[in-house]
Enzyme design. Sequence first.
Site, PDB file in Angstrom:
ATOM      1  N   ASP A   1       1.867   3.924   3.071  1.00  0.00           N
ATOM      2  CA  ASP A   1       0.840   4.808   2.495  1.00  0.00           C
ATOM      3  C   ASP A   1       1.463   5.965   1.716  1.00  0.00           C
ATOM      4  O   ASP A   1       1.512   5.919   0.483  1.00  0.00           O
ATOM      5  CB  ASP A   1      -0.078   5.316   3.624  1.00  0.00           C
ATOM      6  CG  ASP A   1      -1.490   5.631   3.183  1.00  0.00           C
ATOM      7  OD1 ASP A   1      -1.839   5.328   2.039  1.00  0.00           O
ATOM      8  OD2 ASP A   1      -2.249   6.187   4.005  1.00  0.00           O
ATOM      9  N   ASP A   2       1.897   7.006   2.398  1.00  0.00           N
ATOM     10  CA  ASP A   2       2.469   8.211   1.764  1.00  0.00           C
ATOM     11  C   ASP A   2       3.622   8.670   2.654  1.00  0.00           C
ATOM     12  O   ASP A   2       3.482   9.653   3.417  1.00  0.00           O
ATOM     13  CB  ASP A   2       1.404   9.321   1.711  1.00  0.00           C
ATOM     14  CG  ASP A   2       0.111   8.848   1.063  1.00  0.00           C
ATOM     15  OD1 ASP A   2       0.076   8.734  -0.171  1.00  0.00           O
ATOM     16  OD2 ASP A   2      -0.852   8.560   1.812  1.00  0.00           O
TER      17      ASP A   2
ATOM     18  N   HIS B   1       0.841  -1.206   0.000  1.00  0.00           N
ATOM     19  CA  HIS B   1       0.000   0.000   0.000  1.00  0.00           C
ATOM     20  C   HIS B   1       0.876   1.256   0.000  1.00  0.00           C
ATOM     21  O   HIS B   1       1.282   1.751   1.054  1.00  0.00           O
ATOM     22  CB  HIS B   1      -0.919  -0.033   1.232  1.00  0.00           C
ATOM     23  CG  HIS B   1      -1.977   1.037   1.230  1.00  0.00           C
ATOM     24  ND1 HIS B   1      -3.324   0.756   1.270  1.00  0.00           N
ATOM     25  CD2 HIS B   1      -1.895   2.393   1.193  1.00  0.00           C
ATOM     26  CE1 HIS B   1      -4.009   1.879   1.263  1.00  0.00           C
ATOM     27  NE2 HIS B   1      -3.161   2.893   1.228  1.00  0.00           N
TER      28      HIS B   1
ATOM     29  N   HIS C   1      -9.709   1.606  -0.297  1.00  0.00           N
ATOM     30  CA  HIS C   1      -9.606   2.222   1.028  1.00  0.00           C
ATOM     31  C   HIS C   1     -10.976   2.172   1.691  1.00  0.00           C
ATOM     32  O   HIS C   1     -11.993   2.498   1.062  1.00  0.00           O
ATOM     33  CB  HIS C   1      -9.192   3.684   0.915  1.00  0.00           C
ATOM     34  CG  HIS C   1      -7.767   3.905   0.537  1.00  0.00           C
ATOM     35  ND1 HIS C   1      -7.199   3.395  -0.587  1.00  0.00           N
ATOM     36  CD2 HIS C   1      -6.784   4.596   1.173  1.00  0.00           C
ATOM     37  CE1 HIS C   1      -5.929   3.774  -0.647  1.00  0.00           C
ATOM     38  NE2 HIS C   1      -5.646   4.507   0.412  1.00  0.00           N
TER      39      HIS C   1
ATOM     40  N   GLU D   1     -10.882   3.749   7.323  1.00  0.00           N
ATOM     41  CA  GLU D   1      -9.724   4.575   7.702  1.00  0.00           C
ATOM     42  C   GLU D   1     -10.250   5.800   8.453  1.00  0.00           C
ATOM     43  O   GLU D   1     -10.047   5.898   9.661  1.00  0.00           O
ATOM     44  CB  GLU D   1      -8.941   5.008   6.449  1.00  0.00           C
ATOM     45  CG  GLU D   1      -7.752   5.906   6.756  1.00  0.00           C
ATOM     46  CD  GLU D   1      -7.157   6.570   5.511  1.00  0.00           C
ATOM     47  OE1 GLU D   1      -7.849   6.682   4.487  1.00  0.00           O
ATOM     48  OE2 GLU D   1      -5.999   7.030   5.591  1.00  0.00           O
TER      49      GLU D   1
ATOM     50  N   HIS E   1       1.127   4.970  -2.280  1.00  0.00           N
ATOM     51  CA  HIS E   1       0.672   5.846  -3.369  1.00  0.00           C
ATOM     52  C   HIS E   1       1.898   6.474  -4.011  1.00  0.00           C
ATOM     53  O   HIS E   1       2.682   7.144  -3.312  1.00  0.00           O
ATOM     54  CB  HIS E   1      -0.238   6.938  -2.830  1.00  0.00           C
ATOM     55  CG  HIS E   1      -1.469   6.401  -2.164  1.00  0.00           C
ATOM     56  ND1 HIS E   1      -2.679   6.291  -2.815  1.00  0.00           N
ATOM     57  CD2 HIS E   1      -1.668   5.907  -0.911  1.00  0.00           C
ATOM     58  CE1 HIS E   1      -3.573   5.775  -1.979  1.00  0.00           C
ATOM     59  NE2 HIS E   1      -2.984   5.527  -0.824  1.00  0.00           N
TER      60      HIS E   1
HETATM   61  N1  ADE Z   1      -4.646   8.944  -1.014  1.00  0.00           N
HETATM   62  C1  ADE Z   1      -3.385   8.922  -0.612  1.00  0.00           C
HETATM   63  N2  ADE Z   1      -3.310   8.545   0.670  1.00  0.00           N
HETATM   64  C2  ADE Z   1      -4.566   8.326   1.089  1.00  0.00           C
HETATM   65  C3  ADE Z   1      -5.147   7.923   2.311  1.00  0.00           C
HETATM   66  N3  ADE Z   1      -4.406   7.661   3.394  1.00  0.00           N
HETATM   67  N4  ADE Z   1      -6.472   7.807   2.374  1.00  0.00           N
HETATM   68  C4  ADE Z   1      -7.217   8.067   1.298  1.00  0.00           C
HETATM   69  N5  ADE Z   1      -6.730   8.458   0.130  1.00  0.00           N
HETATM   70  C5  ADE Z   1      -5.414   8.584   0.015  1.00  0.00           C
HETATM   71 ZN    ZN Z   2      -3.672   4.893   1.013  1.00  0.00          ZN
END
Ligand code: ADE
Ligand code: ZN
Length: 324
Positions: A269-270, A12, A188, A191, A14
């Site tokens: 994630d990011d 996971h 997703h 969350e 992005h």
């Molecule tokens: N796009 C990038 N990161 C995300 C996240 N944590 N939740 C939803 N969309 C996303």
């Molecule tokens: Zn994500």
Amino acid sequence: MNFGEIAKTELHLHLEGAAPPEFIRRLAAEKRVNMDGVFDENGAYDWATFVEFLATYERACEVLKSPEDFGRLVSAVLEAQAAQGVIYTEHFLAPDFCGGGDLVAWKEYLAAMTEAAEASPVEVRFISTCVRHMGPEQAKITAHVSAETAGGLLTGFGMGGDESQFVAADFAYAFDMAREAGLGLTSHAGEVEGPNSVAETLDALKVSRIGHGVRSVEDADLVARLKDEGVVLEVCPGSNIALGVFPDLKTHSITALREAGVAITVSTDDPPYFHTDMTSEYRNLSETLGWTQADFDAINQTAMRAAFCDDATRSRLLAKFNGA
Ligand code: ADE
Ligand code: ZN
């Protein structure tokens, strides 16, 4: 334990969200794109709430204009992942940022990203992703271009974006199209929204994996369902803590979900948005929750079983995580 050296999978991530701030700043300077408000005084991405995070993310994406930019980004992100011990990863790519849903343009972007991925020692697959708050009609366009280019490294379809917008069923058409094209499915859910969002996603979109899903813990019946149906959660602890879903790792649902027998994997994630990386995630899990090498092997075996890759690749990489 040397946490950096542990072999890892990351399902996971992005692509745009993994862009280092310096990468975005350099491109912004080259292209003379105004980035006011995107970075804080320390040069990190500037955001405070989930909605602000998504807004900053989309502003930063404005500098990513050409297939070459995306190819360079894939190379930079994979280099960083390799340095974290990642040997298998899947990148979420949003066609909306790669030509806005135009098929001819998307093919050029995908070709550039594929070329960069094939030059890396990390084994990579791509998950094209619709952006929930852009709505179901745009998601259909994303699914269409994804279905047309399914195969090669593009093996999955997913959805990110603002979970509070629309309901999962609004995206069923897009996910049906992607499934018919043979793409693996993930979305997703659970969350920022609660367990109903996860249940609705499973019912309407029939995904095998859920991005996050960590708020499932609020509903015991849903937890039992996740276990029984073998749904795999792409858990990103550092992201959840940064976004305020849980105050810290001790209170994060990853422990309760694992103990309940839910299939868990770990990703970032990011990473630059949440000031994390895979090595820090593993170190925190070990130091705060007492995870051992056997626990890391277990999550990586789960990830490889759930990976959107061919069986030969799956077997080869499973063997690197103590066979299973
Ligand atoms: N796009 C990038 N990161 C995300 C996240 N944590 N939740 C939803 N969309 C996303
Ligand atoms: Zn994500």
